[in-house]
Write an enzyme that holds these catalytic residues in place. Structure first.
Site, PDB file in Angstrom:
ATOM      1  N   LYS A 169      83.238  17.071 -15.897  1.00 50.26           N
ATOM      2  CA  LYS A 169      82.724  15.694 -15.846  1.00 50.26           C
ATOM      3  C   LYS A 169      82.249  15.260 -17.235  1.00 50.26           C
ATOM      4  O   LYS A 169      82.438  14.107 -17.626  1.00 50.26           O
ATOM      5  CB  LYS A 169      81.575  15.585 -14.835  1.00 50.26           C
ATOM      6  CG  LYS A 169      81.962  15.786 -13.373  1.00 50.26           C
ATOM      7  CD  LYS A 169      82.856  14.700 -12.810  1.00 50.26           C
ATOM      8  CE  LYS A 169      82.170  13.358 -12.699  1.00 50.26           C
ATOM      9  NZ  LYS A 169      83.070  12.342 -12.067  1.00 50.26           N
ATOM     10  N   ASP A 215     100.651   7.443  -8.416  1.00 49.82           N
ATOM     11  CA  ASP A 215     100.431   8.770  -9.002  1.00 49.82           C
ATOM     12  C   ASP A 215      99.399   8.638 -10.128  1.00 49.82           C
ATOM     13  O   ASP A 215      99.670   8.021 -11.160  1.00 49.82           O
ATOM     14  CB  ASP A 215     101.771   9.299  -9.540  1.00 49.82           C
ATOM     15  CG  ASP A 215     101.642  10.710 -10.100  1.00 49.82           C
ATOM     16  OD1 ASP A 215     100.496  11.155 -10.330  1.00 49.82           O
ATOM     17  OD2 ASP A 215     102.688  11.353 -10.307  1.00 49.82           O
ATOM     18  N   TYR A 223      82.512  22.292 -12.926  1.00 47.77           N
ATOM     19  CA  TYR A 223      82.416  20.892 -12.479  1.00 47.77           C
ATOM     20  C   TYR A 223      81.661  20.059 -13.526  1.00 47.77           C
ATOM     21  O   TYR A 223      82.163  19.010 -13.967  1.00 47.77           O
ATOM     22  CB  TYR A 223      81.699  20.823 -11.125  1.00 47.77           C
ATOM     23  CG  TYR A 223      81.313  19.424 -10.699  1.00 47.77           C
ATOM     24  CD1 TYR A 223      82.270  18.514 -10.267  1.00 47.77           C
ATOM     25  CD2 TYR A 223      79.982  19.010 -10.732  1.00 47.77           C
ATOM     26  CE1 TYR A 223      81.907  17.227  -9.882  1.00 47.77           C
ATOM     27  CE2 TYR A 223      79.617  17.731 -10.349  1.00 47.77           C
ATOM     28  CZ  TYR A 223      80.586  16.839  -9.930  1.00 47.77           C
ATOM     29  OH  TYR A 223      80.224  15.564  -9.545  1.00 47.77           O
ATOM     30  N   TRP A 283      73.240  13.746  -6.269  1.00 46.54           N
ATOM     31  CA  TRP A 283      72.767  14.029  -4.905  1.00 46.54           C
ATOM     32  C   TRP A 283      73.062  12.864  -3.946  1.00 46.54           C
ATOM     33  O   TRP A 283      72.162  12.286  -3.335  1.00 46.54           O
ATOM     34  CB  TRP A 283      71.265  14.342  -4.917  1.00 46.54           C
ATOM     35  CG  TRP A 283      70.850  15.559  -5.671  1.00 46.54           C
ATOM     36  CD1 TRP A 283      71.464  16.112  -6.768  1.00 46.54           C
ATOM     37  CD2 TRP A 283      69.699  16.383  -5.422  1.00 46.54           C
ATOM     38  NE1 TRP A 283      70.771  17.213  -7.191  1.00 46.54           N
ATOM     39  CE2 TRP A 283      69.681  17.401  -6.392  1.00 46.54           C
ATOM     40  CE3 TRP A 283      68.675  16.346  -4.466  1.00 46.54           C
ATOM     41  CZ2 TRP A 283      68.695  18.381  -6.431  1.00 46.54           C
ATOM     42  CZ3 TRP A 283      67.680  17.318  -4.514  1.00 46.54           C
ATOM     43  CH2 TRP A 283      67.702  18.317  -5.480  1.00 46.54           C
ATOM     44  N   THR A 325      77.833  12.741 -13.565  1.00 49.21           N
ATOM     45  CA  THR A 325      76.919  13.566 -12.760  1.00 49.21           C
ATOM     46  C   THR A 325      75.714  14.093 -13.549  1.00 49.21           C
ATOM     47  O   THR A 325      75.785  14.282 -14.764  1.00 49.21           O
ATOM     48  CB  THR A 325      77.704  14.780 -12.200  1.00 49.21           C
ATOM     49  OG1 THR A 325      76.808  15.658 -11.526  1.00 49.21           O
ATOM     50  CG2 THR A 325      78.380  15.572 -13.315  1.00 49.21           C
ATOM     51  N   ALA A 341      87.132  11.862  -8.069  1.00 44.57           N
ATOM     52  CA  ALA A 341      86.641  13.057  -8.768  1.00 44.57           C
ATOM     53  C   ALA A 341      86.978  14.303  -7.975  1.00 44.57           C
ATOM     54  O   ALA A 341      87.236  14.235  -6.769  1.00 44.57           O
ATOM     55  CB  ALA A 341      85.122  12.979  -8.960  1.00 44.57           C
ATOM     56  N   TYR A 342      86.988  15.412  -8.677  1.00 42.14           N
ATOM     57  CA  TYR A 342      87.015  16.733  -8.029  1.00 42.14           C
ATOM     58  C   TYR A 342      85.546  17.083  -7.841  1.00 42.14           C
ATOM     59  O   TYR A 342      84.851  17.392  -8.813  1.00 42.14           O
ATOM     60  CB  TYR A 342      87.720  17.747  -8.933  1.00 42.14           C
ATOM     61  CG  TYR A 342      87.927  19.104  -8.294  1.00 42.14           C
ATOM     62  CD1 TYR A 342      89.199  19.534  -7.942  1.00 42.14           C
ATOM     63  CD2 TYR A 342      86.849  19.956  -8.041  1.00 42.14           C
ATOM     64  CE1 TYR A 342      89.392  20.776  -7.347  1.00 42.14           C
ATOM     65  CE2 TYR A 342      87.033  21.194  -7.449  1.00 42.14           C
ATOM     66  CZ  TYR A 342      88.303  21.597  -7.113  1.00 42.14           C
ATOM     67  OH  TYR A 342      88.506  22.827  -6.528  1.00 42.14           O
ATOM     68  N   THR A 343      85.040  16.994  -6.594  1.00 46.80           N
ATOM     69  CA  THR A 343      83.596  17.105  -6.377  1.00 46.80           C
ATOM     70  C   THR A 343      83.164  18.420  -5.713  1.00 46.80           C
ATOM     71  O   THR A 343      81.989  18.578  -5.401  1.00 46.80           O
ATOM     72  CB  THR A 343      83.097  15.923  -5.498  1.00 46.80           C
ATOM     73  OG1 THR A 343      83.875  15.898  -4.300  1.00 46.80           O
ATOM     74  CG2 THR A 343      83.221  14.603  -6.213  1.00 46.80           C
ATOM     75  N   GLY A 398      86.730   7.897  -0.589  1.00 48.18           N
ATOM     76  CA  GLY A 398      85.586   8.536  -1.237  1.00 48.18           C
ATOM     77  C   GLY A 398      84.260   8.095  -0.632  1.00 48.18           C
ATOM     78  O   GLY A 398      84.133   6.959  -0.166  1.00 48.18           O
TER      79      GLY A 398
HETATM   80  N1  LIG Z   1      78.685  13.623  -4.142  1.00 47.44           N
HETATM   81  C1  LIG Z   1      77.667  13.839  -4.964  1.00 47.44           C
HETATM   82  O1  LIG Z   1      76.600  14.330  -4.554  1.00 47.44           O
HETATM   83  C2  LIG Z   1      77.761  13.454  -6.420  1.00 47.44           C
HETATM   84  C3  LIG Z   1      76.747  13.859  -7.302  1.00 47.44           C
HETATM   85  C4  LIG Z   1      76.815  13.492  -8.642  1.00 47.44           C
HETATM   86  C5  LIG Z   1      77.880  12.734  -9.099  1.00 47.44           C
HETATM   87  N2  LIG Z   1      78.859  12.356  -8.245  1.00 47.44           N
HETATM   88  C6  LIG Z   1      79.986  11.578  -8.760  1.00 47.44           C
HETATM   89  O2  LIG Z   1      80.102  10.381  -8.010  1.00 47.44           O
HETATM   90  C7  LIG Z   1      81.462  10.010  -7.917  1.00 47.44           C
HETATM   91  C8  LIG Z   1      81.856   9.803  -6.460  1.00 47.44           C
HETATM   92  O3  LIG Z   1      81.683  11.029  -5.756  1.00 47.44           O
HETATM   93  P1  LIG Z   1      81.951  11.144  -4.184  1.00 47.44           P
HETATM   94  O4  LIG Z   1      81.030  12.168  -3.657  1.00 47.44           O
HETATM   95  O5  LIG Z   1      81.983   9.782  -3.585  1.00 47.44           O
HETATM   96  O6  LIG Z   1      83.411  11.764  -4.188  1.00 47.44           O
HETATM   97  P2  LIG Z   1      84.322  12.147  -2.937  1.00 47.44           P
HETATM   98  O7  LIG Z   1      83.775  11.630  -1.657  1.00 47.44           O
HETATM   99  O8  LIG Z   1      84.615  13.603  -3.052  1.00 47.44           O
HETATM  100  O9  LIG Z   1      85.630  11.299  -3.249  1.00 47.44           O
HETATM  101  C9  LIG Z   1      86.349  11.486  -4.417  1.00 47.44           C
HETATM  102  C10 LIG Z   1      87.731  10.867  -4.241  1.00 47.44           C
HETATM  103  O10 LIG Z   1      88.553  11.464  -5.265  1.00 47.44           O
HETATM  104  C11 LIG Z   1      89.887  11.483  -4.830  1.00 47.44           C
HETATM  105  N3  LIG Z   1      90.529  12.760  -5.053  1.00 47.44           N
HETATM  106  C12 LIG Z   1      89.981  13.981  -4.964  1.00 47.44           C
HETATM  107  N4  LIG Z   1      90.902  14.913  -5.250  1.00 47.44           N
HETATM  108  C13 LIG Z   1      92.064  14.253  -5.499  1.00 47.44           C
HETATM  109  C14 LIG Z   1      93.367  14.656  -5.863  1.00 47.44           C
HETATM  110  N5  LIG Z   1      93.684  15.945  -6.016  1.00 47.44           N
HETATM  111  N6  LIG Z   1      94.301  13.715  -6.067  1.00 47.44           N
HETATM  112  C15 LIG Z   1      94.000  12.415  -5.912  1.00 47.44           C
HETATM  113  N7  LIG Z   1      92.771  11.962  -5.562  1.00 47.44           N
HETATM  114  C16 LIG Z   1      91.823  12.878  -5.367  1.00 47.44           C
HETATM  115  C17 LIG Z   1      89.897  11.210  -3.367  1.00 47.44           C
HETATM  116  O11 LIG Z   1      90.419   9.892  -3.227  1.00 47.44           O
HETATM  117  P3  LIG Z   1      91.725   9.570  -2.397  1.00 47.44           P
HETATM  118  O12 LIG Z   1      91.436  10.071  -1.020  1.00 47.44           O
HETATM  119  O13 LIG Z   1      91.877   8.132  -2.541  1.00 47.44           O
HETATM  120  O14 LIG Z   1      92.865  10.322  -3.026  1.00 47.44           O
HETATM  121  C18 LIG Z   1      88.448  11.230  -2.942  1.00 47.44           C
HETATM  122  O15 LIG Z   1      88.237  10.316  -1.934  1.00 47.44           O
HETATM  123  C19 LIG Z   1      82.257  11.108  -8.630  1.00 47.44           C
HETATM  124  O16 LIG Z   1      82.493  10.717  -9.963  1.00 47.44           O
HETATM  125  C20 LIG Z   1      81.317  12.294  -8.618  1.00 47.44           C
HETATM  126  O17 LIG Z   1      81.588  13.195  -9.682  1.00 47.44           O
HETATM  127  C21 LIG Z   1      78.849  12.712  -6.913  1.00 47.44           C
END
Ligand SMILES: NC(=O)c1ccc[n+]([C@@H]2O[C@H](COP(=O)([O-])OP(=O)(O)OC[C@H]3O[C@@H](n4cnc5c(N)ncnc54)[C@H](OP(=O)(O)O)[C@@H]3O)[C@@H](O)[C@H]2O)c1
Length: 310
Positions: A145, A41, A141, A167, A117, A76-78, A15
Site C-alpha cells: 500500500k 482488465d 500488505y 479498521w 492504510t 485493493a488486496y486487503t 468492495g
Molecule cells: N478493510 C479495512 O479494514 C481497511 C483498513 C485500512 C485501509 N483499507 C483500505 O480501504 C480501501 C477499501 O478497502 P475494502 O475493505 O473496502 O476492500 P474490499 O472490501 O476487500 O474490496 C476491495 C475490492 O478490490 C477488488 N479486488 C480485489 N482483488 C482483486 C483482483 N484480484 N482483481 C480485481 N479486483 C480485485 C474487488 O473489487 P471487484 O469485486 O470489483 O473486482 C474488491 O471488491 C482499500 O484501499 C484498503 O486498502 C481498508
C-alpha cells in the site's frame, strides 16, 4: 470548488468501502458509476484507456473539463495475512494498479481519489500519526500500500487525494464488527486482542468525509477515520454490548492470537488537517458503531448468528 460531475468507482460493485462510496457520491449529485474487475482488465493500460474514453463527457461539449471526471480507487488486496504468501498479487493490486490509474489520470487531466492504510506505520510513535510522519510498514500488505501511495505522489497529479483509512466496518460486506456480532451469537465468550490501538472507521462516515473533501477541492495525503482511539477488544466489546448479546469478551495480548502478518501495536490516525479541510470533525467511533449495530440488528434474525441479508 465543486464536486466532479462524474465518478468511476473502481471496486464500487463489490468492495466494502466502494459500494458505500458509490451510494454517497450518487446522493451528493455525482453521476456515479461503480466498476468491477469483470468490466475492464485492471492491468491492461490500453483497455483501461478505452474504458475511460467511453466515460468521458462528449468532447464537443464546449464546457468540457477533464477534471469533471474523477477516478476513485477502492480496489485493493486487503487480506493482510494472505498477502505475506502472495506478495506479487498484493503489489499488483495495491501498487501497480493505482500507478496505472494515476498515469492515465495524469495524461487525461482527471481527478483521482485513492485509499491507503494505517498499516504503513510501525506503531513506534505511540501518539496519533500525522500524514507526514515517517512510515515503516511491518507487513507485505502495508509495504504494498505504501508503494501505491509513493507511485501516485511521484506523478504530476494536481487533483490527487489519498486518504489513509483504518479498521473499516459498515453495511454490505463482512467486516470485523459483523464477525464479532455473529460469534457472540454462537458463543458464551470471546477473546479479542487488547494491545493494538487504532482508529475505527464507519464506511458511511468515511464516504461522507471523502465527499466533503472532494467538494472542498482538498488534495494531497490525508488521514480519514472516525474520531477517537480504540483497541480491537474495545471495539468488539462495545458492539456486543450495544447488541445486548450475552457474551463475555476477554482481553488478550497480541501474543495470544498469532497471525501470519505483523500489525502495528499503535496506528491511531490524527484527523486535524482532514477536519480543517472537510469543515467538520468526524463523529466518535462509538456513535457510528451504535448506528451500524442498530442497522445490523434490524436485518439480522435475532440471536441466531445468521448474517444479515442486506
Ligand atoms: N478493510 C479495512 O479494514 C481497511 C483498513 C485500512 C485501509 N483499507 C483500505 O480501504 C480501501 C477499501 O478497502 P475494502 O475493505 O473496502 O476492500 P474490499 O472490501 O476487500 O474490496 C476491495 C475490492 O478490490 C477488488 N479486488 C480485489 N482483488 C482483486 C483482483 N484480484 N482483481 C480485481 N479486483 C480485485 C474487488 O473489487 P471487484 O469485486 O470489483 O473486482 C474488491 O471488491 C482499500 O484501499 C484498503 O486498502 C481498508
Amino acid at each position: 470548488m465543486s464536486l466532479p460531475k462524474k465518478a468511476l468507482i473502481f471496486g464500487g460493485k463489490n468492495g466494502l468501502l466502494g459500494r458505500t462510496l458509490t451510494t454517497a457520491l450518487d446522493a451528493a449529485g455525482v453521476n456515479s458509476v461503480p466498476v468491477a474487475g469483470a468490466d475492464v482488465d485492471y492491468f491492461d493500460a490500453d483497455a483501461l484507456d478505452e474504458f475511460l474514453d467511453g466515460h468521458e463527457p462528449p468532447l464537443e461539449d464546449e464546457n468540457y473539463d477533464p477534471a469533471d471526471l474523477c477516478l476513485v480507487n477502492a480496489v485493493a488486496y486487503t487480506q493482510v495475512d494472505k498477502a505475506e504468501d502472495e506478495p506479487e498479487e498484493a503489489y499488483r493490486l495495491n501498487a501497480a494498479f493505482p500507478a496505472l490509474l494515476g498515469v492515465l489520470a495524469e495524461e487525461r487531466g482527471h481527478r483521482l481519489v485513492h485509499f491507503s492504510t494505517d498499516f504503513v506505520f510501525d506503531g513506534a510513535k505511540n501518539a496519533p500519526y500525522l500524514p507526514g510522519d515517517a512510515t515503516n510498514p511491518l507487513s507485505v500488505y502495508g509495504a504494498s500500500k505504501l508503494a501505491g501511495e509513493e507511485a501516485l505522489l511521484g506523478l504530476e497529479l494536481p487533483g490527487l487525494l489519498i486518504l489513509r483509512t483504518s479498521w473499516l466496518f459498515g453495511p454490505g460486506k463482512m467486516n470485523f464488527v459483523q464477525r464479532m456480532l455473529e460469534l457472540a451469537a454462537e458463543r458464551p465468550e470471546l477473546s479479542v486482542v487488547a494491545d493494538q490501538h487504532g482508529s475505527p472507521s464507519y464506511t458511511p462516515d468515511l464516504a461522507a468525509l471523502a465527499v466533503a473533501l472532494l467538494r472542498n477541492n482538498a488534495t494531497g495525503l490525508l488521514h480519514a477515520a472516525n474520531s477517537g482511539p480504540a483497541t480491537w477488544h474495545e471495539l468488539a466489546a462495545a458492539a456486543i454490548e450495544m447488541a445486548k448479546r450475552p457474551c463475555r469478551v476477554n482481553a488478550i495480548p497480541t501474543s495470544g492470537y498469532p497471525t501470519r502478518a505483523k500489525r502495528p501495536p499503535y496506528s491511531v490516525l490524527d484527523l486535524g488537517e482532514t477536519a480543517r479541510l472537510a469543515g467538520f470533525v468526524p463523529r466518535p467511533w462509538r456513535e457510528a458503531l451504535a448506528e451500524y449495530v442498530a442497522g445490523y440488528l434490524a436485518v439480522a434474525p435475532a440471536r441466531t448468528g445468521q448474517p444479515p441479508q442486506a
